[in-house]
Each structure stands twice: as structure tokens, then as C-alpha cells.
Design a protein around this motif. Sequence first.
Motif, mmCIF file in Angstrom:
data_model
loop_
_atom_site.group_PDB
_atom_site.id
_atom_site.type_symbol
_atom_site.label_atom_id
_atom_site.label_comp_id
_atom_site.label_asym_id
_atom_site.label_seq_id
_atom_site.Cartn_x
_atom_site.Cartn_y
_atom_site.Cartn_z
ATOM 1 N N GLN A 102 0.815 -1.068 -0.123
ATOM 2 C CA GLN A 102 0.079 0.052 -0.049
ATOM 3 C C GLN A 102 0.866 1.164 -0.046
ATOM 4 O O GLN A 102 1.985 1.141 0.537
ATOM 5 C CB GLN A 102 -0.718 -0.011 1.348
ATOM 6 C CG GLN A 102 -1.949 1.095 1.181
ATOM 7 C CD GLN A 102 -2.955 1.020 2.603
ATOM 8 O OE1 GLN A 102 -3.006 0.108 3.082
ATOM 9 N NE2 GLN A 102 -3.268 2.060 2.785
ATOM 10 N N LEU A 103 0.368 2.226 -0.615
ATOM 11 C CA LEU A 103 1.139 3.583 -0.802
ATOM 12 C C LEU A 103 0.194 4.643 -1.022
ATOM 13 O O LEU A 103 -0.796 4.822 -1.659
ATOM 14 C CB LEU A 103 2.044 3.539 -1.966
ATOM 15 C CG LEU A 103 2.661 5.038 -2.353
ATOM 16 C CD1 LEU A 103 3.660 5.435 -1.160
ATOM 17 C CD2 LEU A 103 3.403 4.875 -3.613
ATOM 18 N N ASP A 104 0.201 5.720 -0.118
ATOM 19 C CA ASP A 104 -0.501 6.917 -0.119
ATOM 20 C C ASP A 104 0.764 7.878 -0.536
ATOM 21 O O ASP A 104 1.313 8.408 0.155
ATOM 22 C CB ASP A 104 -1.081 7.254 1.133
ATOM 23 C CG ASP A 104 -1.969 8.537 1.046
ATOM 24 O OD1 ASP A 104 -1.823 9.375 0.129
ATOM 25 O OD2 ASP A 104 -2.522 9.013 2.252
ATOM 26 N N VAL A 105 0.524 8.446 -1.781
ATOM 27 C CA VAL A 105 1.546 9.403 -2.409
ATOM 28 C C VAL A 105 1.619 10.638 -1.546
ATOM 29 O O VAL A 105 2.606 11.434 -1.574
ATOM 30 C CB VAL A 105 1.470 9.581 -3.792
ATOM 31 C CG1 VAL A 105 1.715 8.322 -4.623
ATOM 32 C CG2 VAL A 105 0.093 10.328 -4.244
ATOM 33 N N SER A 106 0.421 11.036 -0.942
ATOM 34 C CA SER A 106 0.292 12.299 -0.262
ATOM 35 C C SER A 106 0.625 12.143 1.131
ATOM 36 O O SER A 106 0.861 13.203 2.003
ATOM 37 C CB SER A 106 -1.269 12.694 -0.270
ATOM 38 O OG SER A 106 -1.889 11.828 0.405
ATOM 39 N N ASP A 107 1.206 11.048 1.653
ATOM 40 C CA ASP A 107 1.642 10.829 3.063
ATOM 41 C C ASP A 107 3.004 10.480 2.917
ATOM 42 O O ASP A 107 3.711 9.350 2.468
ATOM 43 C CB ASP A 107 0.999 9.850 3.555
ATOM 44 C CG ASP A 107 1.290 9.484 5.116
ATOM 45 O OD1 ASP A 107 2.190 10.016 5.654
ATOM 46 O OD2 ASP A 107 0.696 8.332 5.507
ATOM 47 N N PRO A 108 3.940 11.651 3.329
ATOM 48 C CA PRO A 108 5.425 11.130 3.278
ATOM 49 C C PRO A 108 5.769 10.015 4.221
ATOM 50 O O PRO A 108 6.922 9.493 3.640
ATOM 51 C CB PRO A 108 6.033 12.443 3.941
ATOM 52 C CG PRO A 108 4.926 13.734 3.674
ATOM 53 C CD PRO A 108 3.788 12.804 3.735
ATOM 54 N N ALA A 109 5.045 9.645 5.129
ATOM 55 C CA ALA A 109 5.575 8.345 5.940
ATOM 56 C C ALA A 109 5.220 7.095 5.196
ATOM 57 O O ALA A 109 6.142 6.279 5.228
ATOM 58 C CB ALA A 109 4.914 8.231 7.347
ATOM 59 N N SER A 110 4.306 7.199 4.371
ATOM 60 C CA SER A 110 3.736 6.105 3.490
ATOM 61 C C SER A 110 4.743 5.937 2.520
ATOM 62 O O SER A 110 5.276 4.645 1.997
ATOM 63 C CB SER A 110 2.372 6.345 2.787
ATOM 64 O OG SER A 110 2.169 5.215 2.089
ATOM 65 N N ALA B 295 -8.529 21.566 -5.632
ATOM 66 C CA ALA B 295 -7.330 21.924 -6.605
ATOM 67 C C ALA B 295 -6.158 21.713 -5.708
ATOM 68 O O ALA B 295 -5.330 21.117 -6.368
ATOM 69 C CB ALA B 295 -7.502 23.325 -7.209
ATOM 70 N N LYS B 296 -5.988 22.246 -4.748
ATOM 71 C CA LYS B 296 -4.798 21.837 -3.935
ATOM 72 C C LYS B 296 -4.244 20.581 -3.631
ATOM 73 O O LYS B 296 -3.436 20.117 -3.833
ATOM 74 C CB LYS B 296 -5.015 22.660 -2.583
ATOM 75 C CG LYS B 296 -3.758 22.978 -1.871
ATOM 76 C CD LYS B 296 -4.040 24.443 -1.033
ATOM 77 C CE LYS B 296 -4.075 23.752 0.465
ATOM 78 N NZ LYS B 296 -4.199 24.668 1.516
ATOM 79 N N GLU B 297 -5.446 19.677 -3.313
ATOM 80 C CA GLU B 297 -5.434 18.333 -3.124
ATOM 81 C C GLU B 297 -4.958 17.668 -4.353
ATOM 82 O O GLU B 297 -4.185 16.645 -4.377
ATOM 83 C CB GLU B 297 -6.810 17.522 -2.311
ATOM 84 C CG GLU B 297 -6.538 16.245 -2.290
ATOM 85 C CD GLU B 297 -7.982 15.575 -1.766
ATOM 86 O OE1 GLU B 297 -7.712 14.608 -0.944
ATOM 87 O OE2 GLU B 297 -8.848 15.896 -2.027
ATOM 88 N N CYS B 298 -5.671 17.978 -5.614
ATOM 89 C CA CYS B 298 -5.260 17.367 -6.791
ATOM 90 C C CYS B 298 -4.066 17.629 -7.129
ATOM 91 O O CYS B 298 -3.066 16.633 -7.569
ATOM 92 C CB CYS B 298 -6.506 17.853 -7.789
ATOM 93 S SG CYS B 298 -6.315 17.209 -9.590
ATOM 94 N N LEU B 299 -3.370 18.945 -7.060
ATOM 95 C CA LEU B 299 -2.015 19.178 -7.100
ATOM 96 C C LEU B 299 -0.955 18.314 -6.329
ATOM 97 O O LEU B 299 -0.131 17.927 -6.893
ATOM 98 C CB LEU B 299 -1.683 20.519 -7.171
ATOM 99 C CG LEU B 299 -2.617 21.559 -8.210
ATOM 100 C CD1 LEU B 299 -2.143 22.649 -7.975
ATOM 101 C CD2 LEU B 299 -2.179 21.128 -9.681
ATOM 102 N N ASN B 300 -1.464 18.179 -5.036
ATOM 103 C CA ASN B 300 -0.559 17.602 -4.049
ATOM 104 C C ASN B 300 -0.644 16.187 -4.350
ATOM 105 O O ASN B 300 0.664 15.574 -3.951
ATOM 106 C CB ASN B 300 -1.173 17.704 -2.643
ATOM 107 C CG ASN B 300 -0.812 19.127 -2.120
ATOM 108 O OD1 ASN B 300 0.048 19.777 -2.542
ATOM 109 N ND2 ASN B 300 -1.555 19.637 -1.174
ATOM 110 N N ILE B 301 -1.504 15.730 -4.848
ATOM 111 C CA ILE B 301 -1.537 14.110 -5.071
ATOM 112 C C ILE B 301 -0.667 13.917 -6.529
ATOM 113 O O ILE B 301 0.139 13.246 -6.772
ATOM 114 C CB ILE B 301 -2.794 13.471 -5.027
ATOM 115 C CG1 ILE B 301 -3.124 13.027 -3.663
ATOM 116 C CG2 ILE B 301 -2.798 12.077 -5.795
ATOM 117 C CD1 ILE B 301 -4.584 12.691 -3.467
#
Length: 176
Positions: free
Chosen positions: A15-23, A70-76
Motif C-alpha cells: 500500500q502507498l499513499d503518495v500524499s503521505d510522506p511516511a507512507s 484543486a490543492k489536493e489534486c495538485l498535491n497528489i
Amino acid sequence: MHGFLQTFSDVLFHQLDVSDPASVLYLAQFIKTKFGRLDILVNNAAILEIELEPDATDLLKQVTDLYEMAKECLNINYYGTKSVTETLIPLLQLSLSPNIVNISALYGQLNFIHTKNIQKELSEVDDQTEEKIDQMLQKFLNDMKENKLEENEWPTQLAAYKVSEVALNTYKLKQI
């Protein structure tokens, strides 16, 4: 093999959450421990921001909601992919034949950005820096927050998705 279905007993999922640095770090540690290196990285993470229906009674809330999406979209789509890539580059460098593949949608083409100045800036790949891309993304977010997308000739439909895909395609990766 039956039809088009084939099973592989040596495939591992993580599993990977690209928006989570720990992941992202956890994935890198897993790959390093399990395999010692990474031969290929395929970046295909993306989300699509939701289009809200116009509601004249609460325009401020709609602009705020669109800005946050939009911010979330750019962040991911952009920053998350960039983070994963940069974190995994040391493991790719251990491979004899490292490869990075960034998958983006049709909307990642420059012709979906209508502003000629931004098109020109993004098409000059040799002069591209992360700072320039970050500045362009910040300008986009500022224009979205101020409800000036149309005025400044940004895409207005699926705006953040298109901008994030173009930014990803423009992102010049460091040499492996």
C-alpha cells in the motif's frame, strides 16, 4: 493461462499513499529490505477534482471548496508523484537498468492550457526548473482562489487535473 487471465505467485503488493510522506518512506524501506534495489518505477497515481454545481447563494463557499479540491489534486497528482520519485531514486540508482515511467492522461498535453505564455514557459524543457513549475502551480492556485481562472486563461473544466498533469509531464527528473 486461461484466456487473458494469468496469475503470478511472485507478485507482491504494498500500500502507498503518495500524499503521505511516511507512507512513501515506508515503501522505500520495504523495497530496500525486500529487494535491495528498484529496477522500474511506474507513476500512475492521480485523482480528479470534482466539478461543483453553480450555486449563486453561496459563491464564496464554492470558490473555497474548489480551491481546496484543486490543492489536493495538485498535491497528489504532481507533488505526490514527485515525492515518490525523488524518494525512490537512490534505490533506482542501485539497478543495472533503472527506468522511470510517468503515466498521464490526454489532459497532460500543453494544448489544454490556453495561456500562450504558460504554454511557452512549460514547453522550454531545457530551461525548466522545479522552482518554475512550483511558481506556475502557485499562480494557478492563487487565480483559482481569487476566482480568476477564466480571466487569466486557465482551463476552467477539470482545471486542477489538467494543470497537474501538464506539470507532471513538464517535470524534469534528475539523472538516475
